[in-house]
Write an enzyme that holds these catalytic residues in place. Structure first.
Site, PDB file in Angstrom:
ATOM      1  N   HIS A   1      -0.967  -2.667  -7.366  1.00  0.00           N
ATOM      2  CA  HIS A   1      -1.735  -2.367  -6.152  1.00  0.00           C
ATOM      3  C   HIS A   1      -3.232  -2.530  -6.421  1.00  0.00           C
ATOM      4  O   HIS A   1      -3.854  -1.667  -7.031  1.00  0.00           O
ATOM      5  CB  HIS A   1      -1.396  -0.927  -5.709  1.00  0.00           C
ATOM      6  CG  HIS A   1      -2.022  -0.509  -4.427  1.00  0.00           C
ATOM      7  ND1 HIS A   1      -2.339   0.802  -4.149  1.00  0.00           N
ATOM      8  CD2 HIS A   1      -2.412  -1.226  -3.348  1.00  0.00           C
ATOM      9  CE1 HIS A   1      -2.887   0.868  -2.961  1.00  0.00           C
ATOM     10  NE2 HIS A   1      -2.946  -0.338  -2.446  1.00  0.00           N
TER      11      HIS A   1
ATOM     12  N   SER B   1       0.824  -1.207   0.000  1.00  0.00           N
ATOM     13  CA  SER B   1       0.000   0.000   0.000  1.00  0.00           C
ATOM     14  C   SER B   1       0.853   1.250   0.000  1.00  0.00           C
ATOM     15  O   SER B   1       0.355   2.330  -0.303  1.00  0.00           O
ATOM     16  CB  SER B   1      -0.866   0.025   1.260  1.00  0.00           C
ATOM     17  OG  SER B   1      -1.688  -1.098   1.315  1.00  0.00           O
TER      18      SER B   1
ATOM     19  N   ASN C   1      -3.279   5.923  -1.691  1.00  0.00           N
ATOM     20  CA  ASN C   1      -3.185   6.047  -0.233  1.00  0.00           C
ATOM     21  C   ASN C   1      -2.598   7.368   0.232  1.00  0.00           C
ATOM     22  O   ASN C   1      -2.763   7.750   1.380  1.00  0.00           O
ATOM     23  CB  ASN C   1      -2.421   4.864   0.343  1.00  0.00           C
ATOM     24  CG  ASN C   1      -3.302   3.628   0.293  1.00  0.00           C
ATOM     25  OD1 ASN C   1      -4.505   3.712   0.525  1.00  0.00           O
ATOM     26  ND2 ASN C   1      -2.729   2.489  -0.053  1.00  0.00           N
TER      27      ASN C   1
ATOM     28  N   GLU D   1      -3.623   0.070  -9.326  1.00  0.00           N
ATOM     29  CA  GLU D   1      -2.621   1.129  -9.465  1.00  0.00           C
ATOM     30  C   GLU D   1      -1.300   0.434  -9.842  1.00  0.00           C
ATOM     31  O   GLU D   1      -0.839  -0.442  -9.111  1.00  0.00           O
ATOM     32  CB  GLU D   1      -2.507   1.826  -8.099  1.00  0.00           C
ATOM     33  CG  GLU D   1      -2.013   3.230  -8.113  1.00  0.00           C
ATOM     34  CD  GLU D   1      -1.980   3.839  -6.691  1.00  0.00           C
ATOM     35  OE1 GLU D   1      -2.160   3.117  -5.682  1.00  0.00           O
ATOM     36  OE2 GLU D   1      -1.772   5.050  -6.610  1.00  0.00           O
TER      37      GLU D   1
END
Ligand SMILES: NC(=O)c1ccc[n+]([C@@H]2O[C@H](COP(=O)([O-])OP(=O)(O)OC[C@H]3O[C@@H](n4cnc5c(N)ncnc54)[C@H](O)[C@@H]3O)[C@@H](O)[C@H]2O)c1
Length: 283
Positions: free
Chosen positions: A140, A119, A190, A152
């Site tokens: 991701h 993450s 994130n 991602e």
């Protein structure tokens, strides 16, 4: 290299979701974790999700069986020697991931791309643990993996164009929509999401509002499908804390300081849905 066998390290909520979408796309999957019971639990979750799709008439029963039959269980990382592409989705701890990548670098043949579902841990730092930094990339997925469309795809400084294209195309094969990000703490998703969640925890900590009110404000006021505290419980509070620590460490800016209440919950083992208690209680 044609990808036929796909390795997943970690059979937790992300790992088993990634294994499911890979197997559903027709790849042979090796799903690895440190204990048999963790792999079994991951497989049971996949079975449950697929059964629900069959019951709702969205999936023929034979497709469910075929998908499950393509997933091989593993509790020895060496089993990934036959994989053509590996995604690591183990716990969000830097030293743990470093060791996994060092081991994978020895186990997997030189042409194999080693992706991480991290993450927030910098791709470049993970790549530096291996002798193949050009073949290290971030892939991701979002939670829950079988439902969420986004992947991602994160380029490290040394990631080759070929590695990027292969990973991008694999996300498309999984029926996902890839988005490209560069290697800065938290990447795109994130870096934006976690400070918001952390601020929601601060609101609870400072008594600005009760958990339900904080979530209601963001759901009805900002049109978010879930409130930030409920979303934190879904992500896992340990993962949320680890991401905030990476952001704080990476930017050295107090605006990314993890809320003490978040840390307190993690220390108490209240990690969210996966342990039955986080900001909310789960049956
Ligand atoms: N939870 C989310 O919403 C989310 C979203 C995107 C990415 N991620 C990332 O995905 C990764 C996994 O998160 P999760 O939510 O699935 O966590 P989780 O706690 O559900 O699962 C992690 C799994 O990794 C296993 N593991 C630990 N050490 C291992 C090792 N050495 N070898 C093999 N397996 C090992 C654990 O036994 C566990 O089953 C983390 O890097 C996290 O940051 C999480």
């Amino acid at each position: 290299m044609q990808i036929k066998t796909f390795g997943v390290v970690g059979a937790g909520q992300m790992g088993n979701g990634i294994a499911q979408v890979a197997a559903a796309s027709g790849l042979n999957v090796i799903m690895n974790d440190i204990k048999d019971e963790f792999v079994e639990r991951g497989l049971a979750t996949i079975g449950k999700i697929l059964s629900r799709s069959v019951e709702k008439g969205r999936l023929p029963a034979e497709d469910k069986d075929a998908t499950l039959a393509r997933i091989q269980k593993s509790i020895d990382l060496k089993d990934l020697a036959t994989a053509d592409f590996v995604v690591e989705a183990a716990t969000e701890h830097e030293s743990l991931k470093f060791q996994i990548f060092k081991d994978l670098d020895h186990i997997c043949t030189t042409g194999v791309i080693l992706a991480t579902n991290t993450s927030s841990i910098p791709i470049g730092r993970i790549a530096a643990q291996t002798g193949r930094p050009d073949k290290i990339i971030g892939m991701h997925f979002m939670n829950p993996v079988p439902i969420m469309k986004l992947v991602e795809v994160i380029r490290g400084i040394a990631t080759s164009e070929e590695t990027f294209k292969t990973t991008w195309n694999l996300a498309l094969e999984f029926n996902k929509t890839p988005a490209e990000a560069n290697d800065y703490p938290g990447f795109i998703a994130n870096r934006i999401l976690l400070p918001m969640i952390n601020e929601a925890v601060y609101c609870l900590y400072h008594g600005v509002g009760k958990r339900e009110d904080i979530d209601t404000v963001m759901k009805l006021g900002m049109n978010h499908p879930m409130g930030p505290l409920a979303l934190a419980d879904l992500i896992g509070l340990d993962t949320c804390l680890a991401i905030m620590e990476t952001l704080y460490d990476g930017f050295k800016d107090s605006k990314y300081r993890p809320c003490p209440l978040l840390r307190k919950y993690v220390e108490a083992g209240w990690l969210g849905r996966k342990t039955g208690r986080g900001f909310y209680e789960y049956g």
